[in-house]
Scaffold this motif. Structure first.
Motif, PDB file in Angstrom:
ATOM      1  N   LEU A 256       0.837  -1.191   0.000  1.00 45.88           N
ATOM      2  CA  LEU A 256       0.000   0.000   0.000  1.00 45.88           C
ATOM      3  C   LEU A 256       0.877   1.249   0.000  1.00 45.88           C
ATOM      4  O   LEU A 256       1.980   1.245   0.553  1.00 45.88           O
ATOM      5  N   ARG A 258       0.518   3.989   1.668  1.00 42.62           N
ATOM      6  CA  ARG A 258       0.711   4.504   3.019  1.00 42.62           C
ATOM      7  C   ARG A 258       0.720   3.351   4.017  1.00 42.62           C
ATOM      8  O   ARG A 258       0.153   3.451   5.105  1.00 42.62           O
ATOM      9  N   SER A 297      -2.688   0.764   7.306  1.00 34.31           N
ATOM     10  CA  SER A 297      -2.518   1.921   6.429  1.00 34.31           C
ATOM     11  C   SER A 297      -2.663   3.195   7.243  1.00 34.31           C
ATOM     12  O   SER A 297      -3.497   3.280   8.138  1.00 34.31           O
ATOM     13  N   ASP A 303      -5.590   4.563   0.294  1.00 31.08           N
ATOM     14  CA  ASP A 303      -5.057   3.256  -0.083  1.00 31.08           C
ATOM     15  C   ASP A 303      -6.138   2.345  -0.643  1.00 31.08           C
ATOM     16  O   ASP A 303      -5.855   1.486  -1.492  1.00 31.08           O
TER      17      ASP A 303
END
Length: 484
Positions: A256, A258, A297, A303
């Motif tokens: 992902l 973040r 995340s 994401d």
């Protein structure tokens, strides 16, 4: 009176965190009381502390190396990137808001009193404080108001050891170039230098060491070979997050944008029977994975959108149709539901966003952050679990009636009717050997390690590595008494 010394890097990702961890364990084995300290860290890989706050995961590992509990004073300023230009700002363990880079740059000097307060309190508990810098002091455009490198070293009167990374090339230029660009008062704070990540016979760099010493006047502290076992320790930086070939059981993890708290993956990567496959954006989720694990995340909604843009939602649906298993942790858990609602605009514009729809739950984002060290049970196996919770938002819905963990006296998590899709908020649960063994058995593999023992053995090996190649005696002599 405690003494202190600071490890700075001639660039990012030169291995400062690992060196501090190794020094901490080496000094503890010599009989010292050691405390790690990082004035400012930027990372979405955070740890919950015993005093109820959060710090960078690297400082938690360093605390473990020093054989003490992590506390918020070890990392008084933590920046958690939410976008390319903004980050959540954590001060002494607590969220104070979100700032864009320019705003933070203009206000960071205001945080120096709190940074020094944390440093003083920590120094009162140890005889040596090992301070870690951030980035590089050669970024002289950031010197004004600096609290991470030379600004802190000046305010606290702490000497500096500068580390260069030979693996990326140009280490002489890294170190001599830093000497050239620093103003005299900062340059004079550097008492020594070290070279990290050397591959091969370190004696081949003897002439390089002499050239650096001659051109800078700094004391040579050592040339550290590449530490092959570093992958067994929790990674601090997303740059260090890599898949590692292992056994036949494949666990696919989408990278992902973040991604947060990815230390969840470390116990799985350490298992000899498991291959953790980090799937890069633009690549399909592998069809032969037994489990797709969606990690935490820092920006669930962003994401989630990127997950779809990569086509991973289609891959995931196909994986489920084939009978594969899915596990979402924290932000990944939120994504698996029917909807993520953000009525107050905590992650962008207020709104409601469709989730992946694999769990019948809904998440509502709220500004109150849950921070907790948590202990519980996995009822299906009877295994105890422990870890930490660090999230915004709450998740509810019919599938929560099939909670598969118990934390204290409350149910935690949600599961689909067939039990093949699950989610929870508990980070760190794979470090619990009994739970991990049960989960791997369910997927057709077996556990071959005691993870906590693996980390301890690796920290001891790192300490021996440091003692062999780094002049620890000189470091102790160069450290100065804490006088702030």
């Amino acid at each position: 009176m405690a003494k202190a010394i600071m490890i700075q890097g001639a660039g990012s990702n030169v291995g400062k965190s690992l060196i501090v961890a190794g020094l901490a364990r080496a000094l503890v084995l010599r009989g010292h009381s050691v405390a790690p300290f990082k004035p400012q860290n930027m990372s979405n890989n955070a740890a919950v502390t015993v005093d109820g706050g959060e710090i960078g995961r690297a400082q938690a590992l360093q605390a473990r190396a020093a054989r003490r509990e992590p506390v918020t004073d070890m990392n008084p300023v933590l920046l958690k990137p939410e976008t390319d230009i903004g980050a959540q700002v954590i001060v002494q363990g607590r969220r104070v808001g979100t700032m864009k880079a320019r705003e933070y740059g203009s206000r960071k000097a205001e945080l120096m009193p709190q940074v020094l307060d944390s440093f003083r309190r920590l120094a009162a508990t140890a005889d040596i404080v090992l301070v870690e810098g951030a980035g590089s002091p050669a970024e002289i455009n950031l010197r004004a108001g600096d609290i991470a490198n030379m600004g802190f070293a000046e305010a606290a009167g702490v000497p500096v050891i500068l580390v260069g990374d030979i693996d990326r090339g140009g280490v002489i230029a890294q170190l001599v170039g830093t000497h050239a660009v620093l103003p005299a008062q900062d340059r004079d704070r550097i008492a020594g230098f070290a070279v990290n990540k050397f591959r091969g016979d370190v004696s081949l760099f003897d002439e390089g060491v002499r050239e650096i010493a001659a051109r800078t006047g700094w004391q040579a502290m050592g040339v550290l070979p590449w530490f092959d076992e570093a992958w067994r320790l929790p990674a601090e930086d997303i740059l260090d997050l890599r898949g590692r070939p292992g056994g036949a059981l494949k666990i696919a993890v989408p990278r992902l944008g973040r991604i947060a708290n990815f230390d969840d993956l470390d116990p799985l990567s350490a298992e000899p029977g498991v291959t953790v496959d980090i799937v890069e954006p633009g690549l399909a989720l592998p069809g032969d994975a037994a489990l797709v694990l969606i990690p935490g995340s820092k920006s669930t909604i962003a994401d989630l959108a990127a997950f779809r843009a990569n086509g991973w939602d289609i891959d995931l649906a196909a994986h489920v149709r084939r009978g594969g298993h899915v596990l979402g942790i924290c932000g990944g858990y939120q994504m698996l539901g029917r909807e993520v609602a953000d009525p107050e605009g905590l992650e962008g514009a207020p709104g409601r966003h469709d989730g992946l729809g694999l769990l019948d739950v809904t998440t509502v984002m709220r500004p109150e952050k849950r921070l907790a060290l948590s202990h519980g049970v996995h009822p299906a196996s009877g295994a105890t679990v422990e870890g930490y919770e660090i999230h915004l938002g709450s998740t509810e819905g019919p599938d929560c009636a099939r909670a598969w963990l118990t934390i204290g006296d409350r149910p935690e998590g949600a599961a689909s009717a067939d039990g093949r899709v699950r989610g929870c908020y508990l980070h760190g649960l794979f470090a619990s050997d009994g739970f991990r063994a049960d989960m791997l058995q369910e997927l057709g593999a077996s556990s071959g390690i005691a993870y906590g023992d693996t980390v301890e053995v690796t920290l001891d090996a790192l300490a021996r590595h440091i003692e062999t190649y780094f002049d620890v005696d000189a470091l102790v002599r160069l450290a100065l008494p804490v006088r702030v």
